[in-house]
Scaffold this active site. Structure first.
Site, PDB file in Angstrom:
ATOM      1  N   HIS A 121       0.867  -1.182   0.000  1.00 16.45           N
ATOM      2  CA  HIS A 121       0.000   0.000   0.000  1.00 16.45           C
ATOM      3  C   HIS A 121       0.899   1.226   0.000  1.00 16.45           C
ATOM      4  CE1 HIS A 121      -4.037   1.770   1.255  1.00 16.45           C
ATOM      5  NE2 HIS A 121      -3.223   2.790   1.018  1.00 16.45           N
ATOM      6  N   LYS A 171      -0.936  10.726   0.605  1.00 19.49           N
ATOM      7  CA  LYS A 171      -0.078  10.065  -0.385  1.00 19.49           C
ATOM      8  C   LYS A 171      -0.317  10.615  -1.785  1.00 19.49           C
ATOM      9  CE  LYS A 171      -1.557   5.912   0.557  1.00 19.49           C
ATOM     10  NZ  LYS A 171      -2.489   6.194   1.645  1.00 19.49           N
ATOM     11  N   ASP A 178      -1.508   4.536  -4.917  1.00 22.43           N
ATOM     12  CA  ASP A 178      -2.163   3.774  -3.859  1.00 22.43           C
ATOM     13  C   ASP A 178      -1.607   2.367  -3.656  1.00 22.43           C
ATOM     14  OD1 ASP A 178      -3.914   4.099  -1.726  1.00 22.43           O
ATOM     15  OD2 ASP A 178      -5.436   2.900  -2.710  1.00 22.43           O
ATOM     16  N   ARG A 205      12.138  15.701  15.217  1.00 24.04           N
ATOM     17  CA  ARG A 205      12.734  16.858  14.536  1.00 24.04           C
ATOM     18  C   ARG A 205      14.073  16.508  13.917  1.00 24.04           C
ATOM     19  NH1 ARG A 205      12.682  22.258  17.824  1.00 24.04           N
ATOM     20  NH2 ARG A 205      13.490  22.933  15.819  1.00 24.04           N
TER      21      ARG A 205
END
Length: 178
Positions: free
Chosen positions: A39, A60, A78, A133
């Site tokens: 996926h 996405k 996808d 971060r």
């Protein structure tokens, strides 16, 4: 041709099909053709394949569209089939969705696409609060190939730039050591 954009399958060396005719295996073992469907959305940026993974609604297709609008090419939206070819992890679209992309709120559209791409990085799309971060470098093993892995917030305005900079930093060894 779509708005002056030639299909990458005809213009990009990386985009040529690497899956041989099943009758002619070029002397390679059948193991070389083991394919896994994952996926993920896949785009190719200057010859470098990128997998964009994330939960439904994580951005996405949105991130892929923004990258495509800035010169990248669609490989698969996808779902992506991945397999090992020599030392590369290669991504391609399942036959049923080649050249198709879902644009949320618009529908499914046809667009030029690359047949396949050698995957150079994986980007997991996550909530901003879940992203370090200054992360340690990470890799993931897929089909026996170690691939660098990054986390980004797919809907950030800077997400396409972060993807491009990560690829550049990998290619040119620009990451600063802690």
């Amino acid at each position: 041709m779509l708005d002056g954009f030639a299909p990458l399958a005809m213009t990009n060396e990386v985009a040529r099909s690497r899956i041989p005719n099943p009758i002619d295996t070029f002397g390679l073992s059948a193991q070389a053709f083991v394919m896994e469907r994952i996926h993920a959305t896949c785009v190719v940026i200057k010859g470098q394949g990128v997998l964009l993974r994330g939960a439904p609604g994580s951005g996405k297709s949105d991130l892929a569209l923004r990258l495509i609008e800035d010169g990248a090419g669609l490989v698969s939206d996808d779902y992506t089939e991945v397999y090992k070819d020599a030392d590369d992890l290669v991504g391609r679209a399942p036959d049923t969705i080649q050249g198709l992309m879902e644009l949320r709120g618009i529908g499914i559209v046809q667009m030029p696409f690359a047949e396949d791409a050698a995957i150079r990085a994986i980007f997991d799309l996550m909530p901003l609060s879940d992203i370090d971060r200054l992360p340690d470098s990470e890799t993931e093993m897929l089909q026996g190939v170690e691939v660098p892995r990054f986390c980004v917030h797919g809907l950030d305005a800077s997400a396409p730039a972060k993807v491009r900079w990560a690829l550049k930093a990998l290619q040119e060894n620009l990451f600063h050591s802690k």
